[in-house]
Design a protein around this motif. Structure first.
Motif, PDB file in Angstrom:
ATOM      1  N   GLU A  93     -33.013  -1.539  -0.035  1.00  0.00           N
ATOM      2  CA  GLU A  93     -32.605  -2.702   0.748  1.00  0.00           C
ATOM      3  C   GLU A  93     -32.156  -3.842  -0.169  1.00  0.00           C
ATOM      4  N   GLU A  94     -32.908  -4.055  -1.232  1.00  0.00           N
ATOM      5  CA  GLU A  94     -32.549  -5.118  -2.183  1.00  0.00           C
ATOM      6  C   GLU A  94     -31.168  -4.867  -2.797  1.00  0.00           C
ATOM      7  N   LYS A  95     -30.905  -3.620  -3.161  1.00  0.00           N
ATOM      8  CA  LYS A  95     -29.619  -3.269  -3.779  1.00  0.00           C
ATOM      9  C   LYS A  95     -28.464  -3.471  -2.810  1.00  0.00           C
ATOM     10  N   VAL A  96     -28.650  -3.061  -1.564  1.00  0.00           N
ATOM     11  CA  VAL A  96     -27.603  -3.184  -0.556  1.00  0.00           C
ATOM     12  C   VAL A  96     -27.304  -4.656  -0.260  1.00  0.00           C
ATOM     13  N   ARG A  97     -28.342  -5.440  -0.115  1.00  0.00           N
ATOM     14  CA  ARG A  97     -28.144  -6.869   0.157  1.00  0.00           C
ATOM     15  C   ARG A  97     -27.451  -7.551  -1.022  1.00  0.00           C
ATOM     16  N   ALA A  98     -27.852  -7.172  -2.250  1.00  0.00           N
ATOM     17  CA  ALA A  98     -27.238  -7.762  -3.448  1.00  0.00           C
ATOM     18  C   ALA A  98     -25.762  -7.405  -3.568  1.00  0.00           C
ATOM     19  N   ALA A  99     -25.362  -6.270  -2.981  1.00  0.00           N
ATOM     20  CA  ALA A  99     -23.959  -5.834  -3.028  1.00  0.00           C
ATOM     21  C   ALA A  99     -23.090  -6.588  -2.031  1.00  0.00           C
ATOM     22  N   GLY A 100     -23.712  -7.456  -1.226  1.00  0.00           N
ATOM     23  CA  GLY A 100     -22.943  -8.280  -0.296  1.00  0.00           C
ATOM     24  C   GLY A 100     -22.772  -7.700   1.091  1.00  0.00           C
ATOM     25  N   CYS A 101     -23.524  -6.658   1.405  1.00  0.00           N
ATOM     26  CA  CYS A 101     -23.421  -6.078   2.749  1.00  0.00           C
ATOM     27  C   CYS A 101     -23.988  -7.050   3.788  1.00  0.00           C
ATOM     28  N   GLN A 102     -23.441  -6.978   4.976  1.00  0.00           N
ATOM     29  CA  GLN A 102     -23.910  -7.838   6.066  1.00  0.00           C
ATOM     30  C   GLN A 102     -24.990  -7.100   6.853  1.00  0.00           C
TER      31      GLN A 102
END
Length: 323
Positions: A275-284
């Motif tokens: 989750e941290e990686k996905v959020r850091a990648a700019g996903c909404q």
């Protein structure tokens, strides 16, 4: 003389090495670093250790032995010995498992494990008669959520007309239709390119799968609704099981249970880092508010009568555990 004796002792130890009596295959469709794959390696390690090397299990990750449905079919005649599989394709062979993948069945993770670690879970593990499969233990697979390449899903109406990839499961197709979307059954390894080329608009899966497959690169909208919290199973082929002594069967069951506890801990850690990686990648990331989630739940209520009419008592018992 002491030196000679020591050398002789080492040589004698080497001659005591046990040649495997059995070398079995284990099918896993996830990547090497995925929690379920690591659980499989732990299982193989424990079995080899506790049988003194008599039983060796070779883990084949990344789907090299085929997709899950193919693996299940191979297991039924002994072509594959062990596997970790999702319930969706497995329920096509053991229909009672549909109960455990009904949408919005659990209140959360704690509720699900209270069910599976208890009498209800044991009853399901013992319900494989006639399937040519033997269930060994439960693995965690988190909660499944929707993700899309075209638009964020913030309300039920957003599902209308969307082409959503699902596992090859009649129940999952039925759920998409109930929500107003078009279900597209598709093998797991085809999803990235299908999202990239627009063959599908979205898919649904847990945080680690969304991250590890890099689906977030081509579908940046992730909606947390937890429509399914479906466990997975470690299985052994009945043909393989019948080759083993009772003592070895007991060892394998024990190792499967121990690997399950190991995998659950890994899963919690991986879910958080994914989750941290996905959020850091700019996903909404959208989290459905309770009132909107209730609308999704209402849309699929008819599925309970369609797919689980004969298991109403089991569903009632599962719901009761969460109260």
């Amino acid at each position: 003389m002491v030196i000679l004796a020591a050398c002789g002792g080492r040589k004698e130890d080497q001659t005591k090495a046990v040649d495997p009596e059995f070398v079995f295959t284990y099918a896993e469709n996830q990547a090497e670093d995925y929690p379920t794959t690591q659980g499989a390696y732990k299982f193989a390690e424990l079995v080899e250790e506790k049988t003194g090397g008599r039983i060796v299990i070779s883990v084949n990750a990344q789907g090299v032995l085929g997709d899950e449905k193919t693996v299940i079919e191979q297991m039924q005649f002994g072509g594959v010995d062990f596997a970790r599989v999702s319930l969706s394709p497995l329920a096509e062979f053991v229909p009672r498992l549909n109960v455990l993948q009904m949408p919005y069945l659990y209140t959360g993770r704690e509720h699900m494990w209270k069910v599976l670690d208890g009498e209800i879970g044991d009853d399901f593990l013992n319900s494989f008669d006639g399937s040519d499969l033997v269930a060994l233990s439960w693995y965690d697979a988190g909660a499944r959520n929707f993700y899309s390449s075209t638009r964020p899903i913030t309300k039920l109406e957003d599902m209308k007309g969307m082409k959503i990839r699902v596992q090859e499961s009649e129940l999952m197709v039925g759920m998409m239709e109930a929500l107003g979307a078009t279900a597209v059954p598709m093998a797991y390894d085809k999803v990235y390119s299908a999202l990239q080329t627009g063959i599908i608009d979205g898919a649904e899966n847990n945080w680690p799968s969304y991250e590890s497959t890099a689906h977030y690169e081509v579908a940046k909208y992730y909606t947390i609704d937890e429509h399914n919290r479906v466990p997975e199973l470690q299985l052994v082929s009945q043909a393989t099981w019948e080759k083993l002594t009772k003592e070895d069967r007991d060892i394998i069951r024990e190792c499967a249970q121990e690997s399950s506890r190991y995998e659950r801990k890994l899963w919690e850690e991986r879910e958080r880092t994914s989750e941290e990686k996905v959020r850091a990648a700019g996903c909404q990331v959208v989290e459905l508010p309770p009132e909107e989630k209730a609308r999704f739940q209402e849309a699929v209520t008819s599925m309970y009568g369609k797919y689980c009419a004969e298991y109403v008592d089991v569903i009632d018992a599962i719901v009761a555990v969460g109260k």
